[in-house]
Motif scaffolding. Structure first.
Motif, PDB file in Angstrom:
ATOM      1  N   ASP A 112       0.831  -1.206   0.000  1.00 21.37           N
ATOM      2  CA  ASP A 112       0.000   0.000   0.000  1.00 21.37           C
ATOM      3  C   ASP A 112       0.865   1.254   0.000  1.00 21.37           C
ATOM      4  N   GLY A 113       0.303   2.318  -0.577  1.00 21.96           N
ATOM      5  CA  GLY A 113       0.978   3.612  -0.526  1.00 21.96           C
ATOM      6  C   GLY A 113       2.043   3.743  -1.586  1.00 21.96           C
ATOM      7  N   PRO A 114       2.602   4.957  -1.723  1.00 22.13           N
ATOM      8  CA  PRO A 114       3.630   5.217  -2.727  1.00 22.13           C
ATOM      9  C   PRO A 114       4.962   4.594  -2.319  1.00 22.13           C
ATOM     10  N   GLU A 115       5.868   4.507  -3.273  1.00 18.11           N
ATOM     11  CA  GLU A 115       7.194   3.996  -2.966  1.00 18.11           C
ATOM     12  C   GLU A 115       7.943   4.970  -2.063  1.00 18.11           C
ATOM     13  N   ALA A 116       8.938   4.453  -1.354  1.00 19.28           N
ATOM     14  CA  ALA A 116       9.728   5.295  -0.455  1.00 19.28           C
ATOM     15  C   ALA A 116      10.482   6.348  -1.253  1.00 19.28           C
ATOM     16  N   THR A 117      10.555   7.537  -0.709  1.00 22.26           N
ATOM     17  CA  THR A 117      11.284   8.635  -1.341  1.00 22.26           C
ATOM     18  C   THR A 117      12.743   8.601  -0.909  1.00 22.26           C
ATOM     19  N   PRO A 118      13.697   8.742  -1.820  1.00 20.21           N
ATOM     20  CA  PRO A 118      15.097   8.874  -1.405  1.00 20.21           C
ATOM     21  C   PRO A 118      15.236   9.981  -0.365  1.00 20.21           C
ATOM     22  N   TYR A 119      15.980   9.683   0.702  1.00 22.87           N
ATOM     23  CA  TYR A 119      16.009  10.570   1.861  1.00 22.87           C
ATOM     24  C   TYR A 119      17.411  10.580   2.453  1.00 22.87           C
ATOM     25  N   VAL A 120      17.904  11.761   2.768  1.00 24.41           N
ATOM     26  CA  VAL A 120      19.210  11.925   3.417  1.00 24.41           C
ATOM     27  C   VAL A 120      19.051  12.925   4.552  1.00 24.41           C
ATOM     28  N   PHE A 121      19.642  12.596   5.708  1.00 24.59           N
ATOM     29  CA  PHE A 121      19.675  13.545   6.823  1.00 24.59           C
ATOM     30  C   PHE A 121      21.114  13.678   7.296  1.00 24.59           C
ATOM     31  N   SER A 122      21.549  14.891   7.508  1.00 24.86           N
ATOM     32  CA  SER A 122      22.922  15.125   7.946  1.00 24.86           C
ATOM     33  C   SER A 122      22.953  16.246   8.970  1.00 24.86           C
ATOM     34  N   THR A 123      23.766  16.071   9.989  1.00 23.71           N
ATOM     35  CA  THR A 123      24.060  17.137  10.948  1.00 23.71           C
ATOM     36  C   THR A 123      25.532  17.468  10.785  1.00 23.71           C
ATOM     37  N   GLN A 124      25.821  18.656  10.295  1.00 27.95           N
ATOM     38  CA  GLN A 124      27.216  18.988   9.996  1.00 27.95           C
ATOM     39  C   GLN A 124      27.509  20.446  10.291  1.00 27.95           C
ATOM     40  N   LEU A 125      28.608  20.671  11.011  1.00 23.97           N
ATOM     41  CA  LEU A 125      29.112  22.023  11.244  1.00 23.97           C
ATOM     42  C   LEU A 125      28.058  22.922  11.872  1.00 23.97           C
ATOM     43  N   GLY A 126      27.211  22.330  12.741  1.00 23.05           N
ATOM     44  CA  GLY A 126      26.201  23.099  13.451  1.00 23.05           C
ATOM     45  C   GLY A 126      24.907  23.301  12.706  1.00 23.05           C
ATOM     46  N   HIS A 127      24.681  22.563  11.613  1.00 22.43           N
ATOM     47  CA  HIS A 127      23.474  22.734  10.799  1.00 22.43           C
ATOM     48  C   HIS A 127      22.821  21.378  10.531  1.00 22.43           C
TER      49      HIS A 127
END
Length: 422
Positions: free
Chosen positions: A320-335
């Motif tokens: 069910d539902g749409p396919e997973a979306t490519p996803y990236v999360f990063s915490t770098q240099l205070g951001h």
């Protein structure tokens, strides 16, 4: 959706090759969906499955791996019938009738259904004596050098991993220099224009960033740049990317960009179509997608959610539902950076917000189709962007410079109206 009129016979047994997130999630999904046949697992690192992102984001403040048994509640040994975490696969022989024979150093295993989930390996450069960061053992070795008195760290590569390690190391008081062959950080992932917006972060964090600075050689305690400059170092980290761990498959399967090509059901694609009883998921694979084209497996959500789709299709259950979306999360240099979608580097970019004043969002588009979104330090935009891509098709919109159509998705309408383009 699986066609209910077409009966699907579950495989008599399953062999999962790999010991990381994708492998663990595959075994858990098999059991969650009622599969009661024998399941065997072959790993290579000799340790239980763990989460890789904290290796760089928390290099110096988390000294033990983030065990997935704790984070996800999946006990691999309780779910699988056999678990061999220090028995790497060395070869594969697909069988004409389906499944494959997997060779190891001490014998071979035959299975009617083999799931390849061997992940990726850090890129190394022949002749360079330097550290890499992809495994828990890599993190232990790097931490042993940086966990103490002030050190000189040179990072080769200003990508996701290089930026994360540079930030945490500089915050711990080390002297950090980052050298990047391209003209901007994150240029490979974001393009030079968008990647260049992160350049000021390095100086603010106390990191010496040198772009357009190709490396000629690394000799353990020194980095020689192509222009003749020599940078002294106590430790050198080469962070120039990762590649699918397919060296043991190169002579067996037709690879696509070094990855195992799979269809929408994660079935391995041979020269003439899907191979019976052979599947691949996670970093090792590249998935065919009606929405994005070909999706590299090196996205965390591919390893997290892909196995559930794989197992549902394998067992004949609805998806069910749409396919997973490519996803990236990063915490770098205070951001904090969150990225959705799979834009091409020549797609049009639209900047929302002022990077000099605080958070901002970039949208990529091809014609009137939004192909990707990068959100920086704007938590409210993360939810809007996530919902924007939670659909079967990529959204079609008119970006700033044109009147907003009446049928514009509410999430993007809010995002555009509250964040004037610059």
């Amino acid at each position: 959706m699986t066609d209910p009129s077409r009966a699907v016979v579950p495989p008599p047994d399953v062999l999962v090759v790999g010991g990381g997130l994708a492998a663990l999630r595959t075994v858990a999904a098999l059991r969650d969906h009622g599969y009661d046949g024998p399941v065997r697992v072959l790993g290579a690192e000799g340790v239980a499955p763990y989460d890789r992102p904290p290796l760089s984001k928390h290099l110096l403040d988390r000294t033990s791996p983030a065990w997935l048994a704790d984070d996800l509640g999946h006990d691999l040994h309780a779910l699988a019938d056999e678990v061999h975490l220090a028995r790497p696969a060395r070869g594969l022989e697909p069988r004409p009738g389906g499944g494959a024979v997997v060779r190891t150093d001490d014998g071979a295993l035959t299975s009617s259904c083999v799931v390849l989930a061997t992940g990726a390996r850090a890129v190394t450069v022949p002749g360079w004596r330097a550290a890499t960061l992809h495994t828990a053992a890599d993190a232990d070795a790097l931490r042993a050098v940086l966990d103490g008195e002030r050190r000189r760290l040179v990072v080769v590569g200003a990508g996701w991993i290089g930026a994360e390690v540079a930030g945490v190391s500089a915050a711990a008081g080390h002297d950090v220099t980052v050298v990047e062959a391209r003209s901007a950080p994150l240029a490979t992932a974001l393009g030079e224009q968008v990647g260049g917006l992160t350049r000021p972060w390095y100086a603010t964090a106390g990191v010496d960033l040198r772009t357009s600075a190709p490396v000629a050689g690394v000799a353990g305690t020194a980095v020689d740049l192509a222009d003749g400059t020599r940078l002294a170092a106590d430790v050198v980290l080469v962070a120039v990317g990762a590649r699918p761990a397919t060296g043991w498959l190169a002579d067996v399967l037709p690879l696509r960009g070094g990855a195992v090509a799979v269809d929408e059901s994660y079935r391995v694609l041979g020269a003439t179509g899907p191979l019976t009883g052979l599947l691949a998921v996670g970093d090792v694979a590249v998935r065919r997608s009606a929405r994005h084209g070909w999706v590299p497996g090196g996205h965390w959500d591919e390893a997290l959610h892909g196995p559930d789709v794989l197992v549902r299709r394998l067992l004949g259950l609805p998806v069910d539902g749409p396919e997973a979306t490519p996803y990236v999360f990063s915490t770098q240099l205070g951001h904090d950076l969150t990225m959705f979608g799979l834009p091409a580097l020549d797609d049009r970019t639209t900047l929302l917000g002022d990077p000099a004043a605080g958070g901002w969002t970039t949208l990529w588009s091809r014609g009137d189709v939004v192909t990707g979104a990068l959100v920086v330090d704007r938590p409210r935009d993360v939810g809007a962007a996530r919902r924007l891509f939670a659909r079967d098709d990529l959204p079609r919109v008119a970006l700033p410079g044109a009147d907003l159509p009446d049928d514009l998705p509410d999430d993007l309408r809010t995002l555009l109206r509250t964040s004037p383009a610059t």
